[in-house]
Design an enzyme around this catalytic site. Sequence first.
Site, short mmCIF file in Angstrom:
data_model
loop_
_atom_site.label_atom_id
_atom_site.label_comp_id
_atom_site.label_asym_id
_atom_site.label_seq_id
_atom_site.Cartn_x
_atom_site.Cartn_y
_atom_site.Cartn_z
CD GLU A 69 -2.24 1.25 2.86
OE1 GLU A 69 -2.46 -0.20 3.55
OE2 GLU A 69 -3.76 1.77 2.79
CE1 TYR A 107 -9.76 1.10 12.40
CE2 TYR A 107 -7.98 0.79 14.01
CZ TYR A 107 -9.22 0.57 12.40
OH TYR A 107 -8.98 -0.99 12.42
CB CYS A 137 -4.42 -2.36 4.57
SG CYS A 137 -3.88 -2.53 6.00
CE LYS A 168 -7.45 1.41 3.45
NZ LYS A 168 -5.83 1.56 4.37
#
Lengths: 284, 290
Positions: free
Chosen positions: B47, B120, B150, B114
């Site tokens: 990524e 978070y 991911c 994505k």
Amino acid sequence: MSEPAARTDPPFAPLAINVPLVRKILVRFIQNEVRKVGFERVVLGLSGGVDSSLAARLAAEALGPAAVKAFLLPYRGSDPRSRADAMAVVEQLGISCQEIDISPQIDSYFARFPEADQRRRGNKMARERMTILYDQSWAWRALVLGTSNKTELLLGYGTIYGDMASAINPLGDLYKTQVWELAEGLGVPTQIVQKAPTADLWAGQSDETELGFQYRVVDRLLYYLIDRRYRVAELEAEGFDRRFVEQVVRTVRDNQYKRRLPVIAKLSSRTIDREFRYPRDWGH
Amino acid sequence: MTGGGRLRVGLAQMDVSLGDRERNLARHREWVDRATQAGLELLVFPELSLTGYFLKDLVPDMAITLEAAELRELEALSRDCDLVVGAVLEESDRRYFNASLYLSGGELVHVHRKVYLPTYGMFDEHRYLAAGDRIRSFPTRYGRAGILICEDIWHLSTAYVLSLEGVDLIICPSASPGRGVTTDERLGTAESYGLVCRTYGQFLTTFFLYCNRVGYEDGANFWGGSMVIGPNGDVLAQAEDADEALATATLDLGEIRRERLANPLLRDERLEVTITELRRVWHERTRRPY
């Protein structure tokens, strides 16, 4: 605190660590974060305690002993055993060291303020040591290696811009009990791992006496409180005394300022660290 | 498409410089050289392999458009070996996406943006990036493939949709920071990703390629552990944690047919039941008075 409580006994399972794994992560952390910003060396203050001894051990493995310089920075009131323990680490690791007695500058300053209490003097000593380490890091083209652990950082048991100041800190996410486990696993001299922790700011000082609780007890609480975000009622159900919980919660909260950069009065539309956000490793 | 044949795949478990696109592009050239020499037909990069991960306000500076010179060079690199490359993609409406590009035969074949941006804990992607809104598979010269980046794979629906599109291969480029130290030999993140990737392979009877990076950014370590999973959940290749490595495997594409004959999970999947129940759930959620 009458009993010496330097060890986790019995061990608290959630904080037990895989020593080879943590060693590998921290050694590579030092290699990576030092070298990619163009440095090869570190300096650190070596007190003879377990935190700085462990940090020195990790740095010597990461960068090679020739790239680590330890500074012994005693005050005349410092315990002579601290010096002996620090020298044992220096010899064991084959790192270089230099001793600078900070008594003259401390005494000269406080001659003007004879009323200063022990805490004030202790903070001044910690900041004196910081200025020496940063000066020496400039002279030797090195980074200052931090040695504050997670317990100290959370409880604010350190001097802001003193021992809490560093360029990189390999130990800041390890509780004190985990520092002991790692230090023992990596062969830090036994007398250092086992002795009662002290900031050695005055004769006979003990962290645990001053804090009012043992590290192995507060680390358990901090694990539930910080890592697992238990509520007070849940902590009581785990057997923690409510007053102890409230005391620790208050201490963590009251010391938040030590873990942050100074508060900046906001005026523009792009204020540093508020809207202006870049990684430390920018371009590396 | 899945008739059989073999596919030599590689996972470029590499370190990436944060905010230095030029240096990272040079590294891509080196890895493609290695892949070509090893006779690989597909090479997956992690990524954001062109930029690094914790970019924060560097996002707009590090972005490329689909017209960028870098992309022409990457296309050229894909003549002999298909490539999956991670980049920040800038759209004409000035939205920035965390994207993975599939390049083959000198051309851009597919872009995945994505969909699930973790915001978070230690992650803050949605502050800087726009979320993609498509989960699409695409044809390749060896079969149907789909890309999930991911965090995308931590939402079952993404892989499920690709599965129902009939993919032979799910490719997951990742920049997963390691965390969770216990007495185990591996980090908690390594254990949980291993479980998730093997589960997808086995549940969806598809090949699953997970390519994670290594290195450090602002003290966080990327743990590596890239893996190739077969359609029965077997681990066909697994890179060591933490070190740069080119993990390679030869996929026997006939395994998909054989596995789906033995375990016809995909054949028996009741899409209409799923849709009906999801519609009902959606309906009930939206009809709540407050």
